[in-house]
Design a protein around this motif. Structure first.
Motif, PDB file in Angstrom:
ATOM      1  N   LEU A 192       0.783  -1.176   0.111  1.00 50.47           N
ATOM      2  CA  LEU A 192      -0.009   0.077   0.018  1.00 50.47           C
ATOM      3  C   LEU A 192       0.848   1.387  -0.127  1.00 50.47           C
ATOM      4  O   LEU A 192       0.524   2.255  -0.648  1.00 50.47           O
ATOM      5  CB  LEU A 192      -0.783   0.139   1.048  1.00 50.47           C
ATOM      6  N   ARG A 193       1.931   1.067   0.588  1.00 47.60           N
ATOM      7  CA  ARG A 193       2.860   2.342   0.714  1.00 47.60           C
ATOM      8  C   ARG A 193       3.423   2.653  -0.426  1.00 47.60           C
ATOM      9  O   ARG A 193       3.036   4.181  -0.941  1.00 47.60           O
ATOM     10  CB  ARG A 193       3.923   1.782   1.748  1.00 47.60           C
ATOM     11  N   HIS A 194       3.884   1.783  -1.475  1.00 49.94           N
ATOM     12  CA  HIS A 194       4.431   2.073  -2.652  1.00 49.94           C
ATOM     13  C   HIS A 194       3.239   2.360  -3.468  1.00 49.94           C
ATOM     14  O   HIS A 194       3.612   3.252  -4.542  1.00 49.94           O
ATOM     15  CB  HIS A 194       5.239   0.872  -3.265  1.00 49.94           C
ATOM     16  N   GLY A 195       2.124   1.939  -3.478  1.00 48.14           N
ATOM     17  CA  GLY A 195       1.071   2.288  -4.209  1.00 48.14           C
ATOM     18  C   GLY A 195       0.727   3.807  -3.906  1.00 48.14           C
ATOM     19  O   GLY A 195       0.378   4.759  -5.024  1.00 48.14           O
ATOM     20  N   LEU A 196       0.441   4.274  -2.906  1.00 47.09           N
ATOM     21  CA  LEU A 196       0.349   5.618  -2.730  1.00 47.09           C
ATOM     22  C   LEU A 196       1.588   6.530  -3.004  1.00 47.09           C
ATOM     23  O   LEU A 196       1.092   7.809  -3.670  1.00 47.09           O
ATOM     24  CB  LEU A 196       0.163   5.802  -0.737  1.00 47.09           C
ATOM     25  N   LEU A 197       2.666   6.016  -2.795  1.00 43.34           N
ATOM     26  CA  LEU A 197       3.800   6.967  -3.252  1.00 43.34           C
ATOM     27  C   LEU A 197       3.712   7.163  -4.745  1.00 43.34           C
ATOM     28  O   LEU A 197       4.162   8.280  -5.378  1.00 43.34           O
ATOM     29  CB  LEU A 197       5.076   6.383  -2.982  1.00 43.34           C
ATOM     30  N   GLY A 198       3.516   5.974  -5.482  1.00 42.14           N
ATOM     31  CA  GLY A 198       3.330   6.123  -6.936  1.00 42.14           C
ATOM     32  C   GLY A 198       2.106   6.918  -7.373  1.00 42.14           C
ATOM     33  O   GLY A 198       2.445   7.819  -8.302  1.00 42.14           O
ATOM     34  N   LEU A 199       1.043   6.936  -6.747  1.00 47.22           N
ATOM     35  CA  LEU A 199      -0.099   7.965  -7.008  1.00 47.22           C
ATOM     36  C   LEU A 199       0.253   9.339  -6.933  1.00 47.22           C
ATOM     37  O   LEU A 199       0.097  10.318  -7.618  1.00 47.22           O
ATOM     38  CB  LEU A 199      -1.488   7.360  -6.402  1.00 47.22           C
ATOM     39  N   LEU A 200       1.078   9.647  -5.690  1.00 50.75           N
ATOM     40  CA  LEU A 200       1.261  11.108  -5.233  1.00 50.75           C
ATOM     41  C   LEU A 200       2.573  11.500  -6.264  1.00 50.75           C
ATOM     42  O   LEU A 200       2.638  12.628  -6.408  1.00 50.75           O
ATOM     43  CB  LEU A 200       1.760  11.038  -3.792  1.00 50.75           C
ATOM     44  N   ALA A 212      12.492   8.653  -4.339  1.00 48.38           N
ATOM     45  CA  ALA A 212      13.472   7.918  -4.134  1.00 48.38           C
ATOM     46  C   ALA A 212      13.107   6.344  -3.479  1.00 48.38           C
ATOM     47  O   ALA A 212      13.621   5.306  -4.297  1.00 48.38           O
ATOM     48  CB  ALA A 212      14.842   8.407  -3.072  1.00 48.38           C
ATOM     49  N   GLU A 213      12.318   6.440  -2.616  1.00 53.14           N
ATOM     50  CA  GLU A 213      11.924   4.859  -2.142  1.00 53.14           C
ATOM     51  C   GLU A 213      10.925   4.361  -3.181  1.00 53.14           C
ATOM     52  O   GLU A 213      11.355   3.128  -3.576  1.00 53.14           O
ATOM     53  CB  GLU A 213      11.137   5.211  -1.092  1.00 53.14           C
ATOM     54  N   VAL A 214      10.170   4.968  -3.873  1.00 53.22           N
ATOM     55  CA  VAL A 214       9.240   4.205  -4.796  1.00 53.22           C
ATOM     56  C   VAL A 214      10.019   3.921  -6.040  1.00 53.22           C
ATOM     57  O   VAL A 214      10.043   2.841  -6.484  1.00 53.22           O
ATOM     58  CB  VAL A 214       7.940   5.227  -5.339  1.00 53.22           C
ATOM     59  N   ARG A 215      11.094   4.750  -6.182  1.00 47.27           N
ATOM     60  CA  ARG A 215      11.856   4.141  -7.330  1.00 47.27           C
ATOM     61  C   ARG A 215      12.715   2.996  -7.030  1.00 47.27           C
ATOM     62  O   ARG A 215      13.196   2.292  -7.829  1.00 47.27           O
ATOM     63  CB  ARG A 215      12.919   5.404  -7.841  1.00 47.27           C
ATOM     64  N   ARG A 216      13.205   2.890  -6.105  1.00 49.84           N
ATOM     65  CA  ARG A 216      13.997   1.890  -5.225  1.00 49.84           C
ATOM     66  C   ARG A 216      13.494   0.561  -5.525  1.00 49.84           C
ATOM     67  O   ARG A 216      13.591  -0.586  -5.791  1.00 49.84           O
ATOM     68  CB  ARG A 216      14.533   2.005  -3.856  1.00 49.84           C
ATOM     69  N   TRP A 217      11.957   0.588  -5.059  1.00 48.04           N
ATOM     70  CA  TRP A 217      11.068  -0.468  -4.950  1.00 48.04           C
ATOM     71  C   TRP A 217      10.856  -0.929  -6.311  1.00 48.04           C
ATOM     72  O   TRP A 217      10.901  -1.872  -6.835  1.00 48.04           O
ATOM     73  CB  TRP A 217       9.785  -0.047  -4.342  1.00 48.04           C
ATOM     74  N   LEU A 218      10.616   0.029  -7.389  1.00 46.71           N
ATOM     75  CA  LEU A 218      10.430  -0.525  -8.711  1.00 46.71           C
ATOM     76  C   LEU A 218      11.599  -1.370  -9.450  1.00 46.71           C
ATOM     77  O   LEU A 218      11.535  -1.943 -10.070  1.00 46.71           O
ATOM     78  CB  LEU A 218      10.021   1.023  -9.678  1.00 46.71           C
ATOM     79  N   ALA A 219      12.861  -0.848  -8.844  1.00 47.80           N
ATOM     80  CA  ALA A 219      14.037  -1.313  -9.763  1.00 47.80           C
ATOM     81  C   ALA A 219      14.437  -2.594  -8.920  1.00 47.80           C
ATOM     82  O   ALA A 219      15.645  -3.166  -9.327  1.00 47.80           O
ATOM     83  CB  ALA A 219      15.311  -0.245  -9.575  1.00 47.80           C
ATOM     84  N   GLU A 220      13.895  -2.762  -7.793  1.00 49.04           N
ATOM     85  CA  GLU A 220      14.624  -3.710  -6.888  1.00 49.04           C
ATOM     86  C   GLU A 220      14.400  -5.244  -7.715  1.00 49.04           C
ATOM     87  O   GLU A 220      13.415  -5.253  -8.379  1.00 49.04           O
ATOM     88  CB  GLU A 220      14.239  -4.087  -5.488  1.00 49.04           C
ATOM     89  N   GLY A 221      15.088  -5.989  -7.667  1.00 48.99           N
ATOM     90  CA  GLY A 221      15.152  -7.317  -8.294  1.00 48.99           C
ATOM     91  C   GLY A 221      13.960  -8.415  -7.822  1.00 48.99           C
ATOM     92  O   GLY A 221      13.454  -8.959  -8.296  1.00 48.99           O
ATOM     93  N   ASP A 222      13.778  -8.247  -6.523  1.00 48.91           N
ATOM     94  CA  ASP A 222      12.907  -9.252  -5.775  1.00 48.91           C
ATOM     95  C   ASP A 222      11.369  -8.693  -5.907  1.00 48.91           C
ATOM     96  O   ASP A 222      11.161  -7.537  -5.439  1.00 48.91           O
ATOM     97  CB  ASP A 222      13.183  -9.503  -4.398  1.00 48.91           C
ATOM     98  N   VAL A 223      10.529  -9.457  -6.644  1.00 52.61           N
ATOM     99  CA  VAL A 223       9.060  -9.219  -6.781  1.00 52.61           C
ATOM    100  C   VAL A 223       8.290 -10.254  -6.076  1.00 52.61           C
ATOM    101  O   VAL A 223       8.631 -11.390  -6.231  1.00 52.61           O
ATOM    102  CB  VAL A 223       8.524  -9.059  -8.187  1.00 52.61           C
ATOM    103  N   ASP A 224       7.495  -9.620  -5.339  1.00 51.99           N
ATOM    104  CA  ASP A 224       6.486 -10.776  -4.635  1.00 51.99           C
ATOM    105  C   ASP A 224       5.408 -11.121  -5.776  1.00 51.99           C
ATOM    106  O   ASP A 224       4.573 -10.202  -6.108  1.00 51.99           O
ATOM    107  CB  ASP A 224       5.831 -10.191  -3.547  1.00 51.99           C
TER     108      ASP A 224
END
Length: 201
Positions: free
Chosen positions: A3-11, A74-86
């Motif tokens: 949810l955190r990264h979804g909200l950051l992406g929308l903002l 920076a956090e949402v970009r880190r999440w998007l670029a990280e290798g591990d995906v759930d």
């Protein structure tokens, strides 16, 4: 996705209030990541406390609009670029299918018809949205292009589920028979070879 990264992406698209974000979540992300309003507001408070968002403006009745900070971006970009995906998928439709053997044949057939209709209609709605994007009705921003990719995933997934529900209607159902003992049911499900006698009861 959290949810955190979804909200950051929308903002990252621009400032928005909690109400706006909840509505946007429901419209754009609801089919893949539903979130209730209280959870959204609670997460906004945590993001503000972590310095990832800040208040952009205040309106009537305490309404606050938030904007993303450099830390949040920076956090949402880190999440998007990280290798591990759930890759975990949660689908009640698939979960129920494990227990179709407990349903009466008529009820199962009707259930599968409803499922097929829902998935096919949802895929059709997504195709309509995709066609509007392809016509340029929503412009050609990077956000729009990303959304088009996401919509294509929705089209393919829902169409696949519609095809699955249609196929499932052709499979002879295994229906629970409450008049038989567990041992008899197990024996009926266990094939006996031509030279192998059935186990004595």
């Amino acid at each position: 996705m959290s949810l955190r990264h979804g909200l950051l992406g929308l903002l990252a698209e621009g400032p928005a209030s909690g109400y706006d974000l909840a509505r946007r979540f429901e419209e754009a992300l609801g089919p893949v990541w539903p979130a209730q309003h209280p959870k959204i507001y609670a997460e906004l408070s945590r993001l503000a406390g972590a310095g990832m968002i800040e208040v952009d403006s205040r309106g009537p009745r305490g309404r606050k609009a938030y904007r993303i900070t450099d830390t949040g971006l920076a956090e949402v970009r880190r999440w998007l670029a990280e290798g591990d995906v759930d890759h975990t998928l949660r689908s009640e439709s698939v979960l129920r299918s494990f227990f179709f053997w407990l349903m009466e044949p008529d009820a199962l057939r009707e259930h599968l018809r409803r499922e097929q209709r829902f998935f096919a209609e949802t895929a059709a709605m997504a195709r309509t949205y995709a066609a509007a994007k392809d016509r340029g009705d929503f412009g050609d921003s990077m956000q729009t292009k990303s959304m088009r990719v996401a919509v294509e995933a929705a089209i393919r997934m829902y169409q696949a589920l519609a095809d699955w529900a249609e196929w499932a209607q052709t499979v002879p159902p295994a229906v629970a028979d409450t008049g038989r003992s567990d041992e008899a049911a197990d024996a009926a499900r266990t094939p006996t070879g031509p030279d192998e006698p059935a186990a004595a009861g």
